[in-house]
Design an enzyme around this catalytic site. Structure first.
Site, short mmCIF file in Angstrom:
data_model
loop_
_atom_site.label_atom_id
_atom_site.label_comp_id
_atom_site.label_asym_id
_atom_site.label_seq_id
_atom_site.Cartn_x
_atom_site.Cartn_y
_atom_site.Cartn_z
N HIS A 101 0.83 -1.21 0.00
CA HIS A 101 0.00 0.00 0.00
C HIS A 101 0.87 1.27 0.00
O HIS A 101 0.66 2.18 -0.80
CB HIS A 101 -0.90 -0.05 1.25
CG HIS A 101 -1.73 1.17 1.50
ND1 HIS A 101 -3.07 1.22 1.24
CD2 HIS A 101 -1.41 2.38 2.03
CE1 HIS A 101 -3.55 2.40 1.57
NE2 HIS A 101 -2.56 3.13 2.08
N GLU A 102 1.87 1.30 0.85
CA GLU A 102 2.73 2.49 0.93
C GLU A 102 3.52 2.68 -0.37
O GLU A 102 3.70 3.80 -0.83
CB GLU A 102 3.68 2.41 2.12
CG GLU A 102 3.01 2.42 3.49
CD GLU A 102 2.07 3.58 3.70
OE1 GLU A 102 2.29 4.66 3.11
OE2 GLU A 102 1.08 3.42 4.45
N HIS A 146 -5.57 6.81 -2.27
CA HIS A 146 -6.55 5.88 -1.68
C HIS A 146 -7.75 5.79 -2.60
O HIS A 146 -8.15 6.78 -3.21
CB HIS A 146 -7.00 6.41 -0.31
CG HIS A 146 -5.93 6.36 0.72
ND1 HIS A 146 -5.72 7.37 1.62
CD2 HIS A 146 -5.00 5.41 0.98
CE1 HIS A 146 -4.70 7.06 2.40
NE2 HIS A 146 -4.25 5.87 2.02
N HIS A 176 1.46 4.38 -2.85
CA HIS A 176 1.51 5.85 -2.73
C HIS A 176 2.77 6.41 -3.37
O HIS A 176 2.74 7.40 -4.09
CB HIS A 176 1.49 6.27 -1.26
CG HIS A 176 0.17 6.11 -0.57
ND1 HIS A 176 -1.01 6.50 -1.13
CD2 HIS A 176 -0.14 5.63 0.67
CE1 HIS A 176 -2.01 6.26 -0.28
NE2 HIS A 176 -1.50 5.74 0.81
ZN LIG Z 1 -2.47 5.14 2.53
#
Ligand SMILES: [Zn+2]
Ligand SMILES: [Ca+2]
Ligand SMILES: [Ca+2]
Ligand SMILES: [Ca+2]
Length: 747
Positions: free
Chosen positions: A565-566, A575, A569
């Site tokens: 997830h990171e 998101h 980014h």
């Molecule tokens: Zn996040």
């Protein structure tokens, strides 16, 4: 299908403005399980502002401005004395101002519209003030021109303004922030007010210096001064068009320059105007150089009508606008819908990419206690590659071990800015026993009593360890009398028990341009599991970039998707709930009502959803911008807040975005460096009865692939122009009975 035999096609390579986020915002995303805390705060010493998520940062806005400021503004087109553009060939058509005109000695402004051709020599002089008497000081005066900033060959040519007053010992040069766009009209202005010299391009101030001072020249040397446009005696001549030159005996301000640019003239200003040259009768004020001619009116200047070719907007000069603007909710060219569609549809944009990452593992001095274990590192690595490999992204691991007890034993605050500790406001992200509860800020109402004899007595007394007792007069930050990693709460002490992530990154000082660095923070806040740096953050490729993870959510079963997830980014993904839960208001440009590539997470294949942790569609709730029922929500997506048991995929739009950002920003993280791709096909910008002109978009990074100096232009003709010829082309239109196709059919 064949087209007519050998139409010529000139390749006009248009350079794109810088994509860097020089004045970018610092934004941190985190996969918090409880709350978002992203307060607005100014970072000292930088022009960065922490903005709430969902808000645009400056670079995207700045990049959109030039198009609006292009010359075609109504005021300019309708201005009666706009005059005509003349074309300087670069060969003997320079102009010298006649002696009768008084050239300003002190403050001045010179402004004009120019359309420089590509491949100018460096330096090229567009206009300049010279001294014809003192050959020893031929650099006296000032110049407006074009100069290559890079030392290698003729790369990165920019507008410059240089000045050397008669009293000065050396020349001062200021350059514009980005290279000039060949064959594009630009309004350039230079001003000097006896203190500041400034350079403006299209109304924006792009350079300033206060190295020079006082008058440019004195009464005594007045007769020696010559003002020239189009070149100089050293043959640094300019090739391209010039229109509407203005010389003022005042340093005009930015607002005035913009008004001049738009063609508005305030009669009150006119006494300050020395010349307004519209080139209707250039012989009235100007002389040609020896054996030279007056520059001729620009061929077809301004009269050429452009037409739309595909996605690019062709302006009235028949030149593509190659700035690929992001939507108003986006940041960079990788947010441009057409660019991402191309990444989505064409597999060769998504060819396998190998990316380096580096795990920063801090140990104690005895090498017993690592931050993360080998097992964690290998498990996480496996999971990371399992998650990304279906999308042609693979990760190459390296581990950087650091032995440093002082770092290992301290609390590292992942999301607390150290300047907030003890600032008299309770900041939950800084609230921890080891910060003395935000140095007492989160203990309001609590008053401890500290007997005077205990203060500074060589023993750390907890009841005295508060700011109002100067942390026991230093006892609690004295490593000789106490374990400072437990007791030192004074944020200005070098022995303090905690560090913020920025301090850790500064101490480690690891190059962020070669790897994605992975740091760990034993956060005070158990909810915080990761922080990432956006690709458009100015820190992205520095030692302050990378991602920060909580070691409990790294390489531990059931928590390996946090890193996925990171990294999402870091590679430009928002998101999935951005368009509903991370907007400022219902008027926010990012509000996602329908799945769209222009709003929300800029992915049309993730349905709008509010922030939600469950592994199913959220129940109807009270959404601020209209209560709706959200269906087919992307809860399985890595960029949701669902847990590992639920998340398992990225969407095609997300994958396109990640590949684009790997090309745009992170070339240097990849062992195999390739030329950056050109994100758009060439566009037809002009057609005549026997020819068409195509224009290529620049590479996505704006940087042309480096070749050995000297080999770049071996294919160029005179004047460093590269011509490309098409030998055949095809058209989806049916063939005319004559067997000949017109250029119309080649569109
Ligand atoms: Zn996040
Ligand atoms: Ca505080
Ligand atoms: Ca004491
Ligand atoms: Ca979406």
């Amino acid at each position: 299908m064949k087209l007519w035999t050998s139409p010529w096609v000139s390749c006009l390579v248009i350079l794109i403005l810088c994509f860097g986020s020089e004045c970018g915002t610092v934004r941190r995303s985190k996969r918090e399980l409880v709350r978002i805390r992203e307060a607005k705060a100014t970072i000292p010493g930088a022009c960065a502002t922490r903005l709430p998520r969902g808000k645009r940062s400056l670079p995207g806005l700045e990049r959109r401005v030039p198009r609006q400021r292009r010359r075609s503004s109504q005021a300019e087109e309708n201005s009666p004395d706009r005059g005509k553009a003349v074309y300087f060939t670069g060969r003997g058509d320079q102009l010298r101002l006649k002696p009768g005109v008084e050239i300003p000695r002190g403050n001045f402004t010179l402004e004009m519209w120019i359309k420089p051709e590509g491949g100018q020599r460096s330096p090229t002089v567009i206009a300049g003030l010279y001294d014809k008497c003192f050959y020893a000081s031929s650099d006296r005066g000032w110049l407006l021109g074009i100069q290559a900033v890079s030392e290698h060959g003729n790369r990165d040519p920019r507008f410059f303004f240089s000045l050397k007053t008669d009293r000065a010992h050396k020349v001062t040069s200021i350059h514009s922030n980005a290279r000039y766009g060949p064959n594009q009209w630009a309004h350039v202005a230079v001003t000097y007010d006896g203190v500041y010299m400034k350079l403006f391009v299209n109304g924006a101030q792009v350079g300033v210096s206060r190295e020079q001072s006082g008058d440019v020249f004195s009464h005594l040397t007045k007769k020696c001064k010559v003002l020239m446009i189009g070149g100089n005696a050293l043959n640094h001549n300019y090739r391209g068009a010039v229109e509407r030159v203005g010389l003022w005996r005042q340093a005009r301000g930015q607002r005035q320059i913009i008004r001049d640019m738009q063609g508005h003239e305030d009669p009150q200003d006119l006494p300050q105007l020395v010349i307004r040259e519209t080139f209707d009768h250039p012989g009235r004020k100007w002389l040609t150089v020896k054996d030279g001619n007056f520059p001729q009116p620009e061929e077809g200047g301004g009269g050429r009508l452009g037409f739309l070719g595909g996605v690019g907007v062709v302006n009235s000069e028949g030149i593509l606008d190659t700035t690929l603007d992001p939507p108003s909710c986006g940041q960079t060219v990788c947010d441009n819908v057409q660019v991402i569609k191309n990444y989505n549809n064409l597999w060769n944009f998504r060819r396998p990419k190998k990316v380096r990452y580096r795990v920063i593992n801090v140990w104690d001095d005895l090498r017993i206690k690592p931050t993360v274990s080998d097992h964690q590192i290998s498990l996480q690595h496996q999971q990371l590659n399992d998650a990304f490999s279906p999308y042609n992204i693979s990760w190459e691991l390296s581990v950087h071990n650091v032995t440093n007890s002082s770092l290992r034993n301290r609390l590292i605050l992942a999301n607390c800015d150290i300047s907030k500790v003890g600032d008299d406001a309770c900041d939950p992200e800084c609230n921890h026993p080891l910060t003395g509860y935000d140095a007492g800020d989160c203990m309001s109402g609590y008053r401890s009593r500290c007997p005077e004899h205990k203060q500074g007595n060589g023993v750390c007394d907890p009841e005295c360890n508060w700011e109002n007792f100067f942390y026991d007069l230093g006892d609690c930050c004295n490593p000789n009398v106490t374990d400072v990693t437990k007791t030192c709460f004074n944020r200005s002490s070098p022995h303090k028990a905690y560090l913020d992530v920025k301090e850790v990154k500064e101490i480690l000082n690891l190059d962020g341009s070669t790897h994605l660095n992975v740091f760990f923070a034993n956060s005070s806040d158990e909810d915080l599991v990761g922080v990432a740096t956006w690709p458009w953050d100015k820190e992205a490729l520095t030692h302050l970039g990378g991602i920060v993870l909580n070691p409990s959510f790294y390489g531990t079963f059931g928590h390996t998707d946090t890193m996925v997830h990171e990294i999402g980014h870091s590679l430009g993904l928002y998101h999935v709930f951005r368009g509903i839960s991370e907007i400022d208001s219902c008027n926010d440009a990012c509000l996602e009502t329908e799945p769209s590539m222009e709003t929300g997470d800029l992915c049309a294949d993730t349905n709008p959803t509010p922030k939600f942790k469950g592994c199913h569609d959220p129940e109807p709730g009270n959404e601020t911008c209209g209560g709706r029922h959200f269906t087919h929500t992307p809860f399985n997506n890595y960029m949701s807040y669902a847990d590992d048991a639920c998340t398992d995929s990225f969407t095609l739009n997300q994958v396109a975005r990640m590949h684009c950002y790997l090309d745009l920003i992170y070339q240097t993280w990849q062992p195999a460096s390739k030329p950056p791709p050109v994100p758009m096909p060439p566009q037809v910008v002009e057609q005549h009865h026997n020819s068409i002109t195509l224009e290529w978009f620049p590479p996505i990074s704006g940087h042309f692939y480096d070749r050995d100096v000297g080999s770049v232009c071996d294919k160029c003709t005179e004047g460093r122009v590269l011509l490309q010829y098409a030998s055949n082309s095809s058209s989806p239109r049916p063939c005319a009975p004559s067997g000949h196709w017109s250029p119309r059919e080649a569109e």
